[in-house]
Write an enzyme that holds these catalytic residues in place. Structure first.
Site, PDB file in Angstrom:
ATOM      1  N   GLY A  50      46.814  40.351  40.998  1.00 20.62           N
ATOM      2  CA  GLY A  50      46.850  39.406  42.109  1.00 20.62           C
ATOM      3  C   GLY A  50      45.923  39.890  43.205  1.00 20.62           C
ATOM      4  O   GLY A  50      45.680  41.096  43.326  1.00 20.62           O
ATOM      5  N   GLN A  55      42.510  40.523  51.523  1.00 20.57           N
ATOM      6  CA  GLN A  55      42.027  41.751  50.875  1.00 20.57           C
ATOM      7  C   GLN A  55      40.519  41.746  50.662  1.00 20.57           C
ATOM      8  O   GLN A  55      39.925  42.793  50.400  1.00 20.57           O
ATOM      9  CB  GLN A  55      42.727  41.960  49.532  1.00 20.57           C
ATOM     10  CG  GLN A  55      44.199  42.288  49.683  1.00 20.57           C
ATOM     11  CD  GLN A  55      44.835  42.525  48.329  1.00 20.57           C
ATOM     12  OE1 GLN A  55      45.199  41.584  47.642  1.00 20.57           O
ATOM     13  NE2 GLN A  55      44.940  43.783  47.936  1.00 20.57           N
ATOM     14  N   CYS A  95      49.193  48.629  45.153  1.00 18.69           N
ATOM     15  CA  CYS A  95      48.365  47.626  45.819  1.00 18.69           C
ATOM     16  C   CYS A  95      46.908  48.062  45.760  1.00 18.69           C
ATOM     17  O   CYS A  95      46.608  49.230  46.008  1.00 18.69           O
ATOM     18  CB  CYS A  95      48.802  47.468  47.273  1.00 18.69           C
ATOM     19  SG  CYS A  95      47.793  46.311  48.226  1.00 18.69           S
ATOM     20  N   LEU A  96      46.022  47.127  45.453  1.00 15.18           N
ATOM     21  CA  LEU A  96      44.589  47.450  45.382  1.00 15.18           C
ATOM     22  C   LEU A  96      44.047  47.920  46.732  1.00 15.18           C
ATOM     23  O   LEU A  96      43.014  48.580  46.781  1.00 15.18           O
ATOM     24  CB  LEU A  96      43.789  46.225  44.907  1.00 15.18           C
ATOM     25  CG  LEU A  96      44.078  45.756  43.477  1.00 15.18           C
ATOM     26  CD1 LEU A  96      43.326  44.458  43.194  1.00 15.18           C
ATOM     27  CD2 LEU A  96      43.685  46.817  42.463  1.00 15.18           C
ATOM     28  N   HIS A 137      54.398  39.795  46.789  1.00 17.18           N
ATOM     29  CA  HIS A 137      53.425  40.780  47.271  1.00 17.18           C
ATOM     30  C   HIS A 137      52.231  40.078  47.920  1.00 17.18           C
ATOM     31  O   HIS A 137      51.772  40.478  49.000  1.00 17.18           O
ATOM     32  CB  HIS A 137      52.978  41.653  46.086  1.00 17.18           C
ATOM     33  CG  HIS A 137      51.990  42.718  46.431  1.00 17.18           C
ATOM     34  ND1 HIS A 137      52.331  44.050  46.534  1.00 17.18           N
ATOM     35  CD2 HIS A 137      50.666  42.651  46.703  1.00 17.18           C
ATOM     36  CE1 HIS A 137      51.247  44.755  46.850  1.00 17.18           C
ATOM     37  NE2 HIS A 137      50.221  43.924  46.966  1.00 17.18           N
ATOM     38  N   GLU A 138      51.726  39.024  47.270  1.00 13.96           N
ATOM     39  CA  GLU A 138      50.539  38.330  47.796  1.00 13.96           C
ATOM     40  C   GLU A 138      50.886  37.564  49.083  1.00 13.96           C
ATOM     41  O   GLU A 138      50.086  37.528  50.025  1.00 13.96           O
ATOM     42  CB  GLU A 138      49.946  37.393  46.738  1.00 13.96           C
ATOM     43  CG  GLU A 138      49.521  38.060  45.428  1.00 13.96           C
ATOM     44  CD  GLU A 138      48.741  39.348  45.585  1.00 13.96           C
ATOM     45  OE1 GLU A 138      48.000  39.494  46.572  1.00 13.96           O
ATOM     46  OE2 GLU A 138      48.886  40.226  44.722  1.00 13.96           O
ATOM     47  N   HIS A 141      50.809  39.793  51.986  1.00 12.71           N
ATOM     48  CA  HIS A 141      49.448  40.024  52.489  1.00 12.71           C
ATOM     49  C   HIS A 141      49.040  38.957  53.501  1.00 12.71           C
ATOM     50  O   HIS A 141      48.339  39.244  54.473  1.00 12.71           O
ATOM     51  CB  HIS A 141      48.436  40.023  51.336  1.00 12.71           C
ATOM     52  CG  HIS A 141      48.262  41.346  50.663  1.00 12.71           C
ATOM     53  ND1 HIS A 141      47.894  42.492  51.339  1.00 12.71           N
ATOM     54  CD2 HIS A 141      48.390  41.716  49.362  1.00 12.71           C
ATOM     55  CE1 HIS A 141      47.806  43.503  50.469  1.00 12.71           C
ATOM     56  NE2 HIS A 141      48.112  43.053  49.270  1.00 12.71           N
TER      57      HIS A 141
HETATM   58 ZN    ZN Z   1      48.286  44.203  47.589  1.00 17.29          ZN
END
Ligand code: ZN
Length: 174
Positions: A50, A55, A95-96, A137-138, A141
């Site tokens: 995702g 991000q 998380c990226l 999670h998204e 963000h």
């Molecule tokens: Zn993330």
């Protein structure tokens, strides 16, 4: 042609902003469509399951996701709204934008989200497990929230399983 955008990391101010709603008239704009394609490209290259617009330093309320199982299609959700959230459980998450770390976080195991797709059509996504975790999670963000704000036992990924979660940004949930 889609291209890979830079994923910004914890400490960058855009990750802490509440992202702005997307004007539905903007969705058909070729630049917006390009951004969606770029986000998929960036997510797959990471690789992740995702990716939210903040991000890639775009403070707008949408995200792409693809948990890559047989039952779910890749999705774009614009202006998402949580319609249902039940069965709170603990999940391991990464998380990226916080590479190399994992932690445990309370999530709902069953979630439904409404919003618009990339054609501006109304959609509703409902799922469990990793799918539900990824939606939450998204959406976090989009509200300037990172999982590390609430996670317990935040740690450097060490075991193979933890590294898979950290590398793929929530690639596994249990
Ligand atoms: Zn993330």
């Amino acid at each position: 042609m889609p291209y890979i955008r830079e994923i910004i990391q914890d400490g960058h101010p855009t990750l802490r902003k509440v992202a702005k709603k997307v004007d539905p008239k903007e969705i058909s704009d070729p630049l917006f469509q390009q951004l969606i394609d770029d986000m998929f490209e960036t997510m797959y290259a990471a690789p992740g399951v995702g990716l939210a617009a903040p991000q890639v330093n775009v403070s707008k309320r949408f995200f792409v996701m693809d948990i890559q199982d047989d039952e779910t299609e890749p999705a774009v959700v614009i202006n998402p709204k949580i319609e249902l959230a039940e069965e709170e459980i603990e999940m391991t998450e990464g998380c990226l934008s916080v590479p190399g770390y994992v932690g445990e976080i309370a999530r709902f195991n069953h979630v439904a989200v409404s919003g618009l797709d990339r054609n501006g059509q109304k959609i509703r996504l409902e799922g469990r497990g990793l799918f539900a975790q990824c939606l939450q999670h998204e959406i976090d963000h989009l509200n300037g929230v990172l999982y590390i704000d609430r996670a317990q036992n935040l740690r450097k990924a060490e075991t193979e399983e933890e590294q898979a979660i950290a590398d793929a940004a929530q690639a596994q949930a249990y």
